[in-house]
Structures are given as structure tokens and as C-alpha cells.
Design a protein around this motif. Structure first.
Motif, PDB file in Angstrom:
ATOM      1  N   THR A  84      38.856  57.061  19.617  1.00 51.11           N
ATOM      2  CA  THR A  84      38.196  55.206  19.090  1.00 51.11           C
ATOM      3  C   THR A  84      37.263  54.747  18.932  1.00 51.11           C
ATOM      4  OG1 THR A  84      39.042  55.265  21.360  1.00 51.11           O
ATOM      5  CG2 THR A  84      41.013  54.830  19.502  1.00 51.11           C
ATOM      6  N   GLU A  85      36.993  54.075  17.939  1.00 51.23           N
ATOM      7  CA  GLU A  85      35.594  53.017  18.716  1.00 51.23           C
ATOM      8  C   GLU A  85      35.434  51.997  19.285  1.00 51.23           C
ATOM      9  OE1 GLU A  85      31.423  52.674  17.439  1.00 51.23           O
ATOM     10  OE2 GLU A  85      32.875  54.636  17.273  1.00 51.23           O
ATOM     11  N   THR A  86      34.250  51.631  20.634  1.00 54.37           N
ATOM     12  CA  THR A  86      34.336  50.828  20.476  1.00 54.37           C
ATOM     13  C   THR A  86      34.256  49.485  20.261  1.00 54.37           C
ATOM     14  OG1 THR A  86      32.595  52.146  22.225  1.00 54.37           O
ATOM     15  CG2 THR A  86      33.086  50.090  22.331  1.00 54.37           C
ATOM     16  N   HIS A  87      35.293  48.684  20.430  1.00 53.97           N
ATOM     17  CA  HIS A  87      35.234  47.671  20.118  1.00 53.97           C
ATOM     18  C   HIS A  87      34.030  46.543  19.918  1.00 53.97           C
ATOM     19  CE1 HIS A  87      36.179  43.283  19.089  1.00 53.97           C
ATOM     20  NE2 HIS A  87      37.310  44.081  18.647  1.00 53.97           N
ATOM     21  N   PRO A  88      33.311  46.175  19.038  1.00 51.03           N
ATOM     22  CA  PRO A  88      32.054  45.350  19.288  1.00 51.03           C
ATOM     23  C   PRO A  88      31.631  44.215  19.958  1.00 51.03           C
ATOM     24  CG  PRO A  88      33.020  45.879  16.516  1.00 51.03           C
ATOM     25  CD  PRO A  88      33.761  46.096  17.704  1.00 51.03           C
ATOM     26  N   LEU A  89      33.040  43.817  20.563  1.00 51.90           N
ATOM     27  CA  LEU A  89      32.575  42.840  21.792  1.00 51.90           C
ATOM     28  C   LEU A  89      32.191  43.377  22.565  1.00 51.90           C
ATOM     29  CD1 LEU A  89      33.067  40.283  23.177  1.00 51.90           C
ATOM     30  CD2 LEU A  89      35.133  40.400  23.514  1.00 51.90           C
ATOM     31  N   ILE A  90      32.189  44.866  22.864  1.00 57.94           N
ATOM     32  CA  ILE A  90      32.134  45.539  24.252  1.00 57.94           C
ATOM     33  C   ILE A  90      30.451  46.188  24.477  1.00 57.94           C
ATOM     34  CG2 ILE A  90      32.821  47.734  26.137  1.00 57.94           C
ATOM     35  CD1 ILE A  90      34.996  45.265  25.858  1.00 57.94           C
ATOM     36  N   LYS A  91      30.746  46.136  22.273  1.00 56.75           N
ATOM     37  CA  LYS A  91      29.127  46.703  22.452  1.00 56.75           C
ATOM     38  C   LYS A  91      28.015  45.354  22.758  1.00 56.75           C
ATOM     39  CE  LYS A  91      29.814  50.488  19.347  1.00 56.75           C
ATOM     40  NZ  LYS A  91      29.704  51.024  17.885  1.00 56.75           N
ATOM     41  N   GLY A  92      28.900  44.572  23.070  1.00 56.98           N
ATOM     42  CA  GLY A  92      27.217  43.112  22.416  1.00 56.98           C
ATOM     43  C   GLY A  92      27.640  42.365  23.790  1.00 56.98           C
ATOM     44  N   LEU A  93      27.721  43.039  25.098  1.00 55.13           N
ATOM     45  CA  LEU A  93      28.008  42.545  26.170  1.00 55.13           C
ATOM     46  C   LEU A  93      26.484  42.938  27.214  1.00 55.13           C
ATOM     47  CD1 LEU A  93      31.870  43.273  27.358  1.00 55.13           C
ATOM     48  CD2 LEU A  93      30.323  40.898  26.995  1.00 55.13           C
ATOM     49  N   GLY A  94      26.256  43.872  26.732  1.00 62.71           N
ATOM     50  CA  GLY A  94      24.786  44.582  26.363  1.00 62.71           C
ATOM     51  C   GLY A  94      25.074  44.714  28.485  1.00 62.71           C
ATOM     52  N   LEU A  95      25.863  45.562  28.552  1.00 64.26           N
ATOM     53  CA  LEU A  95      26.847  45.953  30.141  1.00 64.26           C
ATOM     54  C   LEU A  95      25.933  47.616  29.845  1.00 64.26           C
ATOM     55  CD1 LEU A  95      29.571  44.017  31.063  1.00 64.26           C
ATOM     56  CD2 LEU A  95      27.297  43.967  31.804  1.00 64.26           C
ATOM     57  N   PRO A  96      26.107  48.340  30.860  1.00 61.99           N
ATOM     58  CA  PRO A  96      26.310  50.093  30.796  1.00 61.99           C
ATOM     59  C   PRO A  96      26.983  50.222  30.224  1.00 61.99           C
ATOM     60  CG  PRO A  96      26.039  49.258  32.811  1.00 61.99           C
ATOM     61  CD  PRO A  96      25.407  47.966  31.896  1.00 61.99           C
ATOM     62  N   LEU A  97      26.733  51.355  29.017  1.00 61.44           N
ATOM     63  CA  LEU A  97      28.341  52.130  28.088  1.00 61.44           C
ATOM     64  C   LEU A  97      27.755  53.310  28.433  1.00 61.44           C
ATOM     65  CD1 LEU A  97      28.049  50.210  24.941  1.00 61.44           C
ATOM     66  CD2 LEU A  97      30.047  49.452  27.546  1.00 61.44           C
ATOM     67  N   GLN A 103      30.872  51.469  32.433  1.00 65.62           N
ATOM     68  CA  GLN A 103      30.702  51.673  33.691  1.00 65.62           C
ATOM     69  C   GLN A 103      31.233  51.408  34.778  1.00 65.62           C
ATOM     70  OE1 GLN A 103      26.613  53.369  33.067  1.00 65.62           O
ATOM     71  NE2 GLN A 103      28.041  55.359  34.046  1.00 65.62           N
ATOM     72  N   THR A 104      32.585  51.195  35.463  1.00 67.25           N
ATOM     73  CA  THR A 104      32.953  50.885  36.835  1.00 67.25           C
ATOM     74  C   THR A 104      33.255  51.477  37.673  1.00 67.25           C
ATOM     75  OG1 THR A 104      35.078  51.467  36.516  1.00 67.25           O
ATOM     76  CG2 THR A 104      34.637  50.516  34.499  1.00 67.25           C
ATOM     77  N   ASP A 105      32.797  50.737  38.919  1.00 72.59           N
ATOM     78  CA  ASP A 105      32.956  51.394  40.411  1.00 72.59           C
ATOM     79  C   ASP A 105      34.092  52.585  40.373  1.00 72.59           C
ATOM     80  OD1 ASP A 105      29.901  50.823  40.796  1.00 72.59           O
ATOM     81  OD2 ASP A 105      30.923  48.835  41.624  1.00 72.59           O
ATOM     82  N   ALA A 106      34.483  52.885  41.172  1.00 72.15           N
ATOM     83  CA  ALA A 106      35.443  52.586  42.092  1.00 72.15           C
ATOM     84  C   ALA A 106      36.480  52.503  41.917  1.00 72.15           C
ATOM     85  CB  ALA A 106      35.659  53.281  43.681  1.00 72.15           C
ATOM     86  N   ASP A 107      36.443  50.818  42.438  1.00 72.67           N
ATOM     87  CA  ASP A 107      37.728  49.785  42.319  1.00 72.67           C
ATOM     88  C   ASP A 107      37.955  49.209  41.387  1.00 72.67           C
ATOM     89  OD1 ASP A 107      35.454  49.000  42.426  1.00 72.67           O
ATOM     90  OD2 ASP A 107      35.524  47.464  44.207  1.00 72.67           O
ATOM     91  N   MET A 108      37.020  49.135  40.124  1.00 73.21           N
ATOM     92  CA  MET A 108      37.323  49.163  38.659  1.00 73.21           C
ATOM     93  C   MET A 108      35.962  48.384  38.646  1.00 73.21           C
ATOM     94  SD  MET A 108      41.327  49.697  37.710  1.00 73.21           S
ATOM     95  CE  MET A 108      41.976  49.747  39.321  1.00 73.21           C
ATOM     96  N   LYS A 109      35.418  48.073  39.147  1.00 75.80           N
ATOM     97  CA  LYS A 109      34.473  46.087  39.157  1.00 75.80           C
ATOM     98  C   LYS A 109      33.090  47.334  38.459  1.00 75.80           C
ATOM     99  CE  LYS A 109      31.872  45.061  42.104  1.00 75.80           C
ATOM    100  NZ  LYS A 109      31.194  44.513  44.084  1.00 75.80           N
ATOM    101  N   VAL A 110      32.942  46.163  36.709  1.00 80.18           N
ATOM    102  CA  VAL A 110      32.339  46.731  36.356  1.00 80.18           C
ATOM    103  C   VAL A 110      30.457  47.372  36.894  1.00 80.18           C
ATOM    104  CG1 VAL A 110      30.846  46.492  34.169  1.00 80.18           C
ATOM    105  CG2 VAL A 110      32.908  46.030  34.163  1.00 80.18           C
ATOM    106  N   THR A 111      30.099  48.419  36.834  1.00 80.08           N
ATOM    107  CA  THR A 111      28.961  48.511  37.250  1.00 80.08           C
ATOM    108  C   THR A 111      27.857  47.964  36.903  1.00 80.08           C
ATOM    109  OG1 THR A 111      29.134  51.230  37.297  1.00 80.08           O
ATOM    110  CG2 THR A 111      27.421  50.632  37.908  1.00 80.08           C
ATOM    111  N   GLY A 112      26.867  47.372  37.979  1.00 79.78           N
ATOM    112  CA  GLY A 112      26.364  46.091  37.721  1.00 79.78           C
ATOM    113  C   GLY A 112      26.685  44.598  38.334  1.00 79.78           C
ATOM    114  N   THR A 113      27.897  44.081  38.054  1.00 83.11           N
ATOM    115  CA  THR A 113      28.189  42.989  37.805  1.00 83.11           C
ATOM    116  C   THR A 113      28.850  42.786  39.719  1.00 83.11           C
ATOM    117  OG1 THR A 113      29.740  43.758  37.337  1.00 83.11           O
ATOM    118  CG2 THR A 113      28.903  43.263  35.166  1.00 83.11           C
ATOM    119  N   ALA A 114      28.940  40.964  40.111  1.00 83.98           N
ATOM    120  CA  ALA A 114      29.228  40.521  40.271  1.00 83.98           C
ATOM    121  C   ALA A 114      31.031  40.413  40.653  1.00 83.98           C
ATOM    122  CB  ALA A 114      28.515  39.497  41.241  1.00 83.98           C
TER     123      ALA A 114
END
Length: 220
Positions: A84-97, A103-114
Motif C-alpha cells: 500500500t501507498e501512504t495516504h496523501p493526508l499522512i504525507k502532508g502532516l509534516g510529522l516524522p515518517l 512513527q509512534t512511541d511504545a504507547d502509540m503516541k505519535v513521536t514528538g507530539t503531545a
């Protein structure tokens, strides 16, 4: 392929020819068992399928598949399974991929977000069971949903979240003619028994008794 010919009168007298191209050296490498890969290869070839390993397609057009070797395979139908290809919405968030997934931390929180959480196909969730990224399969996504719901409830109570931990139950694959291969909690199965198990598990997941009966009677 043989069964659907009756719906196409112009093909009734023709024998279907199927060529399966596999980029790697083994079929179903996700099973991580050489014996199951060899069983699959043998059964497919017995069913008249031309399996070509270590073969890569360079280009596809409306009439043929062009291989990196320069060979051309003429065909009237092409089925491609390339992930599968990454959805454009995910690519456009500006978050680490990583590999196109959040990318998420161990508890599924997106890395670098609150307070942003992610699960399923769009996420690269580490599995505390083995330290590896979770594959994008239904059994992992369902378990992630349960764990994330619990973690969000913990956040609302200002208590510590828990890392995602899941021991894979296994993997099954039907390979035709009432044959399948499976690895269930480390136990290898092949042939009719594996197919019967594969069939039973997926019938059990259907939502209503009427749908289960419909698929059981009319399905492959």
C-alpha cells in the motif's frame, strides 16, 4: 480460473495460463518457514501455475509485463500485489515518517507530539513483545485499538500509559484446491487441515449467522 470460464463463452475452449512472478527466492516469506514455502511452490506448480522466483517486473502496459531481464510476457490480465501507498493526508502532516508510516512511541503516541495517537496501517508501532515494528495486518490493528483505548482512558485519569504488547497468533494463507499453509503459535500446518482451519477462522469472523452460511455454501 477454470470455474469462471463458463461466464465467458469466447474463453470456454481455451485453457487459462497463469504466470506468478515473485521478486524474492521464496513464496510467502512472511511465514518464515522454508518448508511451507516449498510446499506452496509445489502445490501451485501441480495446479498448472508457472511460478518464477527471483523475477522482477520493470514495467507493465496494457498487453504485457516487461521484466528487468529484458523478457516480455504477453498477457490479457495483470494482477499486482505490491503493498500500500501512504495516504496523501499522512504525507502532508509534516510529522516524522518511516517507510511511509507515522512513527509512534511504545504507547502509540505519535513521536514528538503531545496528544496525537496513531494505529493501524498508517502507523509504525513498536511491539514490546519482540521489539520489532508491528506489521500492517488486521490482527495487529484490532489489538492496537484495544490497547490505545485503554491508554486514552489512562491519560484521562493522569496515570501512566502501557506499551503495545502483542504475541502474534500466527498467519494463514489459502493456496487453492482446498490447500493452505499456516503457522499458529509456532506450529506449522499445511494441506487440507490448514485450509479447514483457515476457512473456519474467517467464517467465524463474519458478523451474522446468515452471512456465515451464505459464504460457507457459495464460497471457495
Amino acid at each position: 480460473m477454470r470455474a469462471v470460464r463458463r461466464f465467458y463463452p469466447e474463453l470456454k475452449q481455451q485453457t487459462p495460463h497463469v504466470v506468478l512472478l515473485q521478486k524474492g527466492k521464496h513464496l510467502l516469506p512472511e511465514l518464515h518457514h522454508d518448508s511451507l514455502s516449498k510446499f506452496t511452490l509445489r502445490k501451485l506448480r501441480q495446479n498448472g501455475i508457472r511460478v518464477r522466483l527471483d523475477t522482477e517486473a520493470k514495467m507493465v502496459d496494457s498487453t504485457a509485463v516487461h521484466l528487468t531481464s529484458g523478457e516480455r510476457i504477453e498477457t490479457g490480465m495483470i494482477v499486482c500485489t505490491i503493498g500500500t501507498e501512504t495516504h496523501p493526508l499522512i504525507k502532508g502532516l509534516g510529522l516524522p515518517l518511516e517507510k511511509g508510516r507515522l512513527q509512534t512511541d511504545a504507547d502509540m503516541k505519535v513521536t514528538g507530539t503531545a496528544n496525537l495517537w496513531s494505529l493501524g496501517d498508517c502507523s509504525l508501532v513498536p511491539n514490546a513483545y519482540n521489539g520489532k515494528p508491528s506489521p500492517a495486518t488486521a490482527q495487529f490493528a484490532m489489538q492496537q485499538a484495544r490497547q490505545l483505548a485503554e491508554n486514552l482512558e489512562r491519560v484521562s485519569r493522569n496515570t501512566a500509559t502501557k506499551p503495545f504488547y502483542f504475541r502474534p497468533r500466527g498467519m494463514l494463507a489459502s493456496i487453492g484446491h482446498h490447500n493452505a499453509v499456516a503457522v499458529i503459535y509456532g506450529v506449522k500446518l499445511s494441506g487440507f487441515i490448514a485450509w479447514f482451519l483457515w476457512r473456519g477462522i474467517y467464517l467465524a469472523k463474519l458478523p451474522t449467522l446468515s452471512r456465515k452460511l451464505e459464504v460457507a455454501i457459495t464460497g471457495p
